[in-house]
Design a protein around this motif. Sequence first.
Motif, PDB file in Angstrom:
ATOM      1  N   GLN A 161       5.268  15.415  27.259  1.00 22.79           N
ATOM      2  CA  GLN A 161       3.979  15.716  27.060  1.00 22.79           C
ATOM      3  C   GLN A 161       3.559  16.447  25.595  1.00 22.79           C
ATOM      4  OE1 GLN A 161       1.442  16.236  30.365  1.00 22.79           O
ATOM      5  NE2 GLN A 161       0.130  17.676  29.122  1.00 22.79           N
ATOM      6  N   ALA A 208       3.452  12.301  21.705  1.00 19.63           N
ATOM      7  CA  ALA A 208       2.558  12.284  22.845  1.00 19.63           C
ATOM      8  C   ALA A 208       1.271  13.004  22.341  1.00 19.63           C
ATOM      9  CB  ALA A 208       3.264  12.839  23.959  1.00 19.63           C
ATOM     10  N   SER A 243       2.891   9.332  28.783  1.00 16.57           N
ATOM     11  CA  SER A 243       3.245  10.584  28.295  1.00 16.57           C
ATOM     12  C   SER A 243       2.079  11.807  27.727  1.00 16.57           C
ATOM     13  CB  SER A 243       4.084  10.094  26.803  1.00 16.57           C
ATOM     14  OG  SER A 243       3.226   9.750  25.929  1.00 16.57           O
ATOM     15  N   THR A 244       1.058  11.083  27.395  1.00 18.96           N
ATOM     16  CA  THR A 244       0.150  11.927  26.955  1.00 18.96           C
ATOM     17  C   THR A 244      -0.566  12.970  27.994  1.00 18.96           C
ATOM     18  OG1 THR A 244      -1.957  10.498  27.521  1.00 18.96           O
ATOM     19  CG2 THR A 244      -0.853  10.268  25.367  1.00 18.96           C
TER      20      THR A 244
END
Lengths: 164, 158
Positions: free
Chosen positions: B8, B13, B83-84
């Motif tokens: 993250q 990301a 991923s964010t």
Amino acid sequence: MDPLLRWIRETPLGAAMRETPGLFPACEMAHFIGLSMLMGVMIVVDLRILGVFRQASYSSVLKLLPFAVAGFVINLLSGICFIACNPFLYFTNPLFFAKLGLVLLGGLNALGFTIGEHKQIAGLPSEAAAPLPARIMAVASLGVWTLVLLAGRLLPTFAPAGGG
Amino acid sequence: MGFLTWLQETEFAQFLASDPYAYPILLCFHAIGMASVVGLVWVMSARVLGFPKSLSVDAFHHMSTIALWGFAVNAVSGFLIFSTEATRVIDNTEFLIKMSSILIGGFVAWYMVRTARGLEPDASFPFSLKVVAVVTSAAWFIAIVFGRLIAYTIKPPF
């Protein structure tokens, strides 16, 4: 326009959309399900007209179209629910008008196909190529419905600030 | 949680999460991929259930190829979306139900296509395969429902 939009917002449908817990997300789910039905069938029908899936006869693929119509109706109804919930959010958004225009275009294209091409295509043998007008309509159908999907997906993200 | 925090916090990301266009573009890819996978699985399931019986099962070959492309688009766009918000979504129940449904829906669809293609092109299918068609259709339906619910149930970032 404001009085009309206010009236739309105050309809029982608009009130129900805002006040019934879970109704708005339920309409969103219906909208995603309807779009998958419409797009799934149009991918098969349009690509068949363009020469893919040659193993399948034209007439058999055309029999899938009622599923696409069902998906379209689900999305028309759930779409009306979104607008009733907060018409200001939509009627101030250029993407909304783009989407409406594209839906109209997609509808007219489908109508033109139904009136002008459907019967002839259904009678074609599997190995024959579809006539040029039908091929053009198939490309238009794939393009327009994809753009409708993209406009709809981007619409809430690029809503003008403070709509409603 | 080490890996998820690292993921993250990667520059990419962070870019996806903060850029005004990146995230909406990911959502667009995810919607197109969804329509392709789910739409084509439903078409093939409808055929197994007998609507329309005249549709040759030989066409499943190309249909499943398109569905697989849609799946690939969504595996990539889905991973980037993940991923964010990895550390927040990993213990979101709706996300876990969605992932389980996709796993089940994917394997069952693969089994359905493989079995159907082994039969005669204009075959009427056994009851057991019709059950398989209903199971995969329902699993993808549930994946859409719970995917939408994530937006309402995920923990806020701060």
